[in-house]
Enzyme design. Structure first.
Site, PDB file in Angstrom:
ATOM      1  N   SER A 277       0.599  -1.355   0.019  1.00  0.00           N
ATOM      2  CA  SER A 277      -0.072   0.170  -0.299  1.00  0.00           C
ATOM      3  C   SER A 277       0.628   1.379  -0.129  1.00  0.00           C
ATOM      4  O   SER A 277       0.600   2.003  -0.675  1.00  0.00           O
ATOM      5  CB  SER A 277      -1.056   0.005   1.416  1.00  0.00           C
ATOM      6  OG  SER A 277      -0.367  -0.112   2.334  1.00  0.00           O
ATOM      7  N   HIS A 307      -1.584  -9.333   2.490  1.00  0.00           N
ATOM      8  CA  HIS A 307      -1.521  -7.825   3.106  1.00  0.00           C
ATOM      9  C   HIS A 307      -2.259  -7.211   3.363  1.00  0.00           C
ATOM     10  O   HIS A 307      -2.943  -7.904   5.172  1.00  0.00           O
ATOM     11  CB  HIS A 307      -1.329  -6.267   2.109  1.00  0.00           C
ATOM     12  CG  HIS A 307      -0.704  -5.246   2.724  1.00  0.00           C
ATOM     13  ND1 HIS A 307       0.142  -5.246   3.193  1.00  0.00           N
ATOM     14  CD2 HIS A 307      -0.952  -3.563   1.498  1.00  0.00           C
ATOM     15  CE1 HIS A 307       0.364  -3.208   3.802  1.00  0.00           C
ATOM     16  NE2 HIS A 307      -0.137  -2.996   2.558  1.00  0.00           N
ATOM     17  N   HIS A 353       5.966 -12.112   7.891  1.00  0.00           N
ATOM     18  CA  HIS A 353       6.126 -10.807   7.129  1.00  0.00           C
ATOM     19  C   HIS A 353       7.177 -10.768   6.092  1.00  0.00           C
ATOM     20  O   HIS A 353       8.782 -11.446   5.821  1.00  0.00           O
ATOM     21  CB  HIS A 353       6.530  -9.779   8.064  1.00  0.00           C
ATOM     22  CG  HIS A 353       6.238  -8.676   7.431  1.00  0.00           C
ATOM     23  ND1 HIS A 353       7.609  -8.391   7.126  1.00  0.00           N
ATOM     24  CD2 HIS A 353       4.871  -8.334   7.964  1.00  0.00           C
ATOM     25  CE1 HIS A 353       6.492  -6.895   7.278  1.00  0.00           C
ATOM     26  NE2 HIS A 353       5.354  -6.921   7.827  1.00  0.00           N
ATOM     27  N   ARG A 362       3.675  -4.491  16.657  1.00  0.00           N
ATOM     28  CA  ARG A 362       2.463  -4.152  16.638  1.00  0.00           C
ATOM     29  C   ARG A 362       1.121  -5.232  17.282  1.00  0.00           C
ATOM     30  O   ARG A 362       0.629  -5.053  17.890  1.00  0.00           O
ATOM     31  CB  ARG A 362       1.791  -4.099  15.273  1.00  0.00           C
ATOM     32  CG  ARG A 362       2.748  -2.416  14.938  1.00  0.00           C
ATOM     33  CD  ARG A 362       2.035  -2.268  13.226  1.00  0.00           C
ATOM     34  NE  ARG A 362       3.147  -3.699  11.933  1.00  0.00           N
ATOM     35  CZ  ARG A 362       2.656  -3.550  10.950  1.00  0.00           C
ATOM     36  NH1 ARG A 362       2.100  -2.855  10.861  1.00  0.00           N
ATOM     37  NH2 ARG A 362       2.849  -4.907  10.386  1.00  0.00           N
ATOM     38  N   ASP A 408      -1.781  -8.579  12.160  1.00  0.00           N
ATOM     39  CA  ASP A 408      -3.170  -8.557  11.936  1.00  0.00           C
ATOM     40  C   ASP A 408      -3.200  -9.864  12.187  1.00  0.00           C
ATOM     41  O   ASP A 408      -4.445 -10.453  13.011  1.00  0.00           O
ATOM     42  CB  ASP A 408      -3.291  -9.289   9.965  1.00  0.00           C
ATOM     43  CG  ASP A 408      -3.105  -7.928   9.415  1.00  0.00           C
ATOM     44  OD1 ASP A 408      -3.482  -6.696   9.466  1.00  0.00           O
ATOM     45  OD2 ASP A 408      -1.968  -7.952   8.671  1.00  0.00           O
TER      46      ASP A 408
END
Ligand code: AMX
Length: 472
Positions: A277, A307, A353, A362, A408
């Site tokens: 992105s 993604h 990743h 995160r 995620d």
């Protein structure tokens, strides 16, 4: 150590009225008092000439310095490890994770202004940090919150454009349509059509990016309420900060959910420049497409399952595990389900990743949030179990470079806990947050006069011939 010294200095600075500065991880800390200090654009205006000089110097003094060798593997392997882009707002370390202008996520949680004492950072503070490289004061963040409110009105045609789509269209399709409809308001496009010097490009880019960031929560919440709440929209509460107002417009007012939204929007903003992105936004912007066009393109990349769509996939995957095995899923059943997923040719969402080689910070900060606010949640406990079960299996495959969870793997169960259970919507939240990182870098792209991106591509024949020559 330097960090804690920095922190002490910050508390001292905050208690003083005089201007003072210190440094933390390359980030300048300033507390100033004049009215223009509360205005983000004036702050940028001051910073830009010095950064332009810095870039000029890099080019003229070090332009020919080599940064590594390009191998055939890199060309065939999605350009992994190839340095090819300038991205000022954040830098990703494979072991340590993301740093926003030099600050890690735990550091941001310590020093960025919050809405409640000891709470999560306000995303407006991160926007300020990404744009200026400086940790803002609470007053600066409050001024930016207010500025975003003044920019947040959405023209009616945007909602009509969304309404033209079937309500069954994916939330990301509806959201991106809304962003494209906002594009007719682009200040950059108007100014470019009229004609303006290159040195001024950053100014309408700034206007567009701030307007875009401000208008995304009403558009995104419209999409949510249209699809999942019979179109019953909720008016903004402009006394709230950016993330809390977004949560409110979605229909969630629990103070813990407001905190979650502040954390969520802060940590999803930016992840250096090479991810799909961010890179797409930057690439499209390099053609001088305005920020709306660039960001809509970025969103289309975010909507892919490898993604940003992975956050939707994780919750759906977890729910399908429970659907098949019941809520008391055992470790063996979980292992079996992971293998079943892999054998069906799918990836295990939320793990792995392209750059990171450790657990994503995160993920870690969301886990800490869960431990604080929802330790007994059964889906959170399942996510914790997956942390033990999935990495050894992915490692056993022998090809996965990073078996650890990414951002995620965790976000869905937190949102689900507070009632935002419609997983298909999750990537829209990611998109709202991404506007802050991509928008900040777009402003710097134009301020630094970065050129059209145009890397060289080659054919397999070209590579074969090149390799033959190299062997000879
Ligand atoms: N499950 C199964 N296989 C995986 C895997 C996973 N979670 N992660 C990597 N692999 C596989 C790859 O598909 C690849 O297989 P192939 O050689 O047969 O094509 C092999 O392992 C090597 O891949 P890699 O070099 O370790 O990773 P990558 O850079 O090619 O891909 C990523 C990175 C994120 C796309 C991948 O780990 C993945 O598909 N993860 C699951 C989806 C996901 O969580 N995406 C979100 C990432 C974070 C984000 O952008 N929001």
């Amino acid at each position: 150590m330097a960090f804690f010294r920095g922190l002490t200095a910050v508390s001292r600075i905050r208690s003083r009225m005089a201007q003072e500065a210190t440094t933390l991880g390359g980030v300048r800390w300033l507390q100033m008092q004049s009215p223009s200090d509360l205005d983000l654009k004036s702050q940028l205006q001051e910073l830009i000439p010095e950064q332009q000089d810095r870039l000029k110097k890099l080019k003229s003094e070090h332009g020919k310095v080599q940064l590594g060798n390009i191998t055939v593997d890199m060309v065939l392997g999605g350009m992994r490890g190839m340095i090819g882009m300038l991205w000022e707002t954040s830098l990703l370390d494979p072991e340590e994770g993301i740093r926003f202008r030099g600050l890690s996520i735990p550091e941001c949680q310590k020093v960025l202004p919050t809405a409640i004492k000891g709470g999560e950072p306000l995303p407006e503070g991160l926007l300020w940090l990404l744009l200026t490289g400086k940790v803002p004061t609470k007053e600066q963040v409050d001024a930016l919150s207010k500025e975003l409110v003044t920019r947040s009105s959405v023209p009616g045609h945007v909602y009509k454009a969304i309404d033209a789509l079937p309500v069954t269209a994916h939330p990301m399709t509806q959201f991106t349509t809304g962003v494209m409809a906002l594009q007719v308001e682009s200040e950059f496009q108007k100014a470019y059509d009229k004609g303006m010097p290159k040195s001024k490009f950053w100014e309408p880019t700034y206007e567009d990016c701030l307007n875009l960031i401000a208008r995304l929560p009403p558009v995104a919440s419209y999409v949510y309420r249209r699809i999942f709440k019979d179109g019953k929209t909720i008016a903004a509460d402009n006394a709230l900060d950016y993330a809390a107002n977004f949560s409110h417009m979605l229909g969630f007012d629990d103070p813990k959910m407001l905190e979650l939204m502040r954390l969520y929007v802060t940590i999803h903003t930016d992840h250096e420049g090479g991810n799909v992105s961010a890179h797409t936004g930057h690439l499209v912007g390099s053609a001088l497409s305005d920020p709306y066009l660039s960001f809509a393109a970025a969103l289309n990349g975010l909507a892919g399952p490898l993604h940003g769509l992975a956050n939707q996939e994780v919750l759906l995957w977890i729910k399908s595990v429970i659907g098949e095995t019941g809520s008391d899923v055992t470790t063996d059943q979980l292992k079996e389900y992971v293998w079943k997923t892999l054998k069906s040719g799918k990836v295990v969402p939320g793990f792995g990743h392209g750059v990171l080689r450790k657990t994503d910070p995160r993920y870690t900060c969301q886990r800490e949030f869960a431990l604080k606010y929802l330790p007994e949640d059964p889906l959170f406990q399942l996510v914790s179990k997956l942390y033990e079960v999935v990495p050894p299996i992915l490692t056993e495959l022998g090809k996965v470079k990073n078996p650890w969870p990414n951002v995620d793997a965790h976000s869905g169960v937190l949102l689900n806990h507070f009632g935002l259970s419609e997983a298909r919507y999750y990537t829209v939240l990611f998109g709202v947050s991404r506007s802050i990182g991509i928008g900040s870098q777009l402003i710097w792209d134009r301020a630094l006069g970065l050129p059209l991106e145009r890397p060289k591509s080659v054919t397999m024949e070209w590579l074969e011939n090149h390799c033959k020559k190299a062997a000879a």
